[in-house]
Motif scaffolding. Sequence first.
Motif, short mmCIF file in Angstrom:
data_model
loop_
_atom_site.label_atom_id
_atom_site.label_comp_id
_atom_site.label_asym_id
_atom_site.label_seq_id
_atom_site.Cartn_x
_atom_site.Cartn_y
_atom_site.Cartn_z
N ALA A 82 -35.79 -10.72 -21.88
CA ALA A 82 -35.64 -10.77 -20.43
C ALA A 82 -34.61 -11.84 -20.03
O ALA A 82 -33.82 -11.64 -19.10
CB ALA A 82 -36.98 -11.07 -19.78
N THR A 83 -34.62 -12.96 -20.75
CA THR A 83 -33.63 -14.01 -20.49
C THR A 83 -32.23 -13.50 -20.73
O THR A 83 -31.31 -13.73 -19.92
CB THR A 83 -33.91 -15.23 -21.40
N TYR A 84 -32.05 -12.80 -21.84
CA TYR A 84 -30.71 -12.27 -22.17
C TYR A 84 -30.27 -11.22 -21.16
O TYR A 84 -29.09 -11.15 -20.80
CB TYR A 84 -30.73 -11.69 -23.58
N THR A 85 -31.20 -10.42 -20.67
CA THR A 85 -30.87 -9.41 -19.66
C THR A 85 -30.40 -10.07 -18.37
O THR A 85 -29.39 -9.65 -17.77
CB THR A 85 -32.09 -8.53 -19.36
N ALA A 86 -31.11 -11.12 -17.94
CA ALA A 86 -30.70 -11.85 -16.74
C ALA A 86 -29.32 -12.48 -16.92
O ALA A 86 -28.47 -12.45 -16.01
CB ALA A 86 -31.72 -12.92 -16.39
N LEU A 87 -29.06 -13.01 -18.12
CA LEU A 87 -27.76 -13.62 -18.40
C LEU A 87 -26.64 -12.57 -18.37
O LEU A 87 -25.55 -12.82 -17.84
CB LEU A 87 -27.80 -14.33 -19.76
N CYS A 88 -26.91 -11.41 -18.93
CA CYS A 88 -25.92 -10.31 -18.90
C CYS A 88 -25.58 -9.91 -17.47
O CYS A 88 -24.40 -9.69 -17.13
CB CYS A 88 -26.43 -9.11 -19.68
N LEU A 89 -26.59 -9.82 -16.62
CA LEU A 89 -26.35 -9.47 -15.22
C LEU A 89 -25.52 -10.55 -14.52
O LEU A 89 -24.63 -10.24 -13.71
CB LEU A 89 -27.68 -9.27 -14.49
N LEU A 90 -25.80 -11.81 -14.83
CA LEU A 90 -25.01 -12.89 -14.25
C LEU A 90 -23.55 -12.80 -14.65
O LEU A 90 -22.64 -12.99 -13.83
CB LEU A 90 -25.58 -14.24 -14.69
N VAL A 91 -23.30 -12.50 -15.92
CA VAL A 91 -21.92 -12.42 -16.43
C VAL A 91 -21.19 -11.23 -15.82
O VAL A 91 -20.04 -11.34 -15.37
CB VAL A 91 -21.92 -12.36 -17.96
N VAL A 92 -21.85 -10.07 -15.79
CA VAL A 92 -21.20 -8.86 -15.28
C VAL A 92 -20.88 -8.99 -13.79
O VAL A 92 -19.77 -8.66 -13.34
CB VAL A 92 -22.09 -7.62 -15.54
N THR A 93 -21.81 -9.48 -13.01
CA THR A 93 -21.60 -9.57 -11.56
C THR A 93 -20.70 -10.74 -11.16
O THR A 93 -20.32 -10.86 -9.99
CB THR A 93 -22.94 -9.71 -10.82
N ALA A 94 -20.36 -11.60 -12.12
CA ALA A 94 -19.43 -12.69 -11.84
C ALA A 94 -18.01 -12.34 -12.28
O ALA A 94 -17.11 -13.17 -12.16
CB ALA A 94 -19.88 -13.97 -12.55
#
Length: 517
Positions: free
Chosen positions: A139-151
């Motif tokens: 779940a942590t890695y998923t949240a990090l991926c979303l942060l990277v993609v949307t930035a």
Amino acid sequence: MRWSYSRVENWITNKASATLHLGSVVHLVAGATLLALIFLSILAVLVTSDVNLKLNSNRAGYLGLACIPFLFAFTGKNSIISLLTGISHHRINQVHRFLGISLFVLISVHMGFMMKSWWPWKALLAQQLATPKVQYGLATYTALCLLVVTAAWPVRQYAYEAFVVSHSLFLVFLVLVGLHTPYAMRFTAAGIFFYVINVLTGWCVKSKMALAQATVYQDRLTRLRMDRPVAHSPGQHIYVCVPSVSWIQWHPFTISSSDQTSLTVHARAVGGFTKRLCRWPENSQRRVFLAGPYGESVQVGRGSDIQKVVFVAAGSGLAYIVPILMDLLQARRQSKANCGQVKIVWCVRDPDEVQWFQEELEMALDAAQGYLDTMEREKEETGLIAPDGHRTQISLTIHYTHHSFDDQESLVVPAPMLQQQGSPLSTSAMVTSTTEEAKKTLNSVPFAGDDRVEWVQSRLDVAEYVRSQIEEIERDRTVDVVGCGPPQMLAQLHNVVAANDTLSGCRVNLHTERFHM
């Protein structure tokens, strides 16, 4: 010219500013790229030294956790680091993004090798996936991926609101990584501490409120004038939030006013926020929030060895040039600057875009002319001949490429114009050689009849122009070059200065500011 620490430092800075520009995605500055490669090399050694990542990838995870405090310390336009060191928030933000990417890579290595070590044994994989520790980790890695993609740049450029809202996922990331491993708490606590400090710095030190009035030019640019005095220096910028347009959007604009009694910015219509500013009701005031000013103060023309100042701007980039120019002219009147020549080159698509800064340019030209007139009167009254260094010769050249106008009925023929080949052409000859439609197209151009302004219908070869200006400088003298424009133009500017600046030749001081067309 004798070598000195400042001379060598300036030479290294110019060489390190050489830029590889390949469209909007690839914009690599030599110095920053070298530092990034050194940092990544150190990380690679730390991750792989004396460890088998296939059996234990926890080291990559711990290094990722170690990035968190620094990532948050370099967060936001009001970073405490920026306040203490004076480093522009633009540079601070670049470090923030790089640390974010480094965190993503390290966590990807940690998770990837963990999954790879479990994958051959399906029972072990299922057992691990059923544990809360691994579930929180995924779940942590998923949240990090979303942060990277949307930035990513396209999201920030075309869907800024989505970027701002999605970036609040960092709170989810911090909670999940704390649940994934108890060792993360000390790093997340430090990150939250720095984030709170940055927020308090912004609201308590840098934030202000004001009333703004807008002037809209051709639905392509909005000039905002704020009634609140804000102490600022030439070259600085300020963040503006207009609640009636968007409560969550804060956008940086260069401060284009030179006086301290009010604040003026020019906003080019390039995205949703700035396009909505162009719909500002005429003769109406709106409440705005301000944060700043930010950035380094730029002063040019100082120093006993200065020979020339060269300004290069494109479109609304002249907002960065105007206050620096006015500061230089003021310093000349007070005998604090020794510059003898000022060259201004401005590139626009259409001649009518010159109206955006016509008032400011006329003030600068009149100020320079008034200073020369004063010098002449003093010479006549005292009989003294002023030294050459006490005179400032200012020239303005405007390059334009199109003839499209919104108001075809109010056009006048501009005064001295040049053809693309560069040969002089008188106004009357231009009128004779054009069709009736072309005559209309050339009507009401600003500075019509002003022989202090030269018009050129061609694209500016930035590299060739700046190279010629540097070559004219004497070996023991200095030239200040100031530029503001799109990334491609600045890349050419940095590259030509990097190629032509030598320790044994003239000294080149380069100041640039980037904007999006």
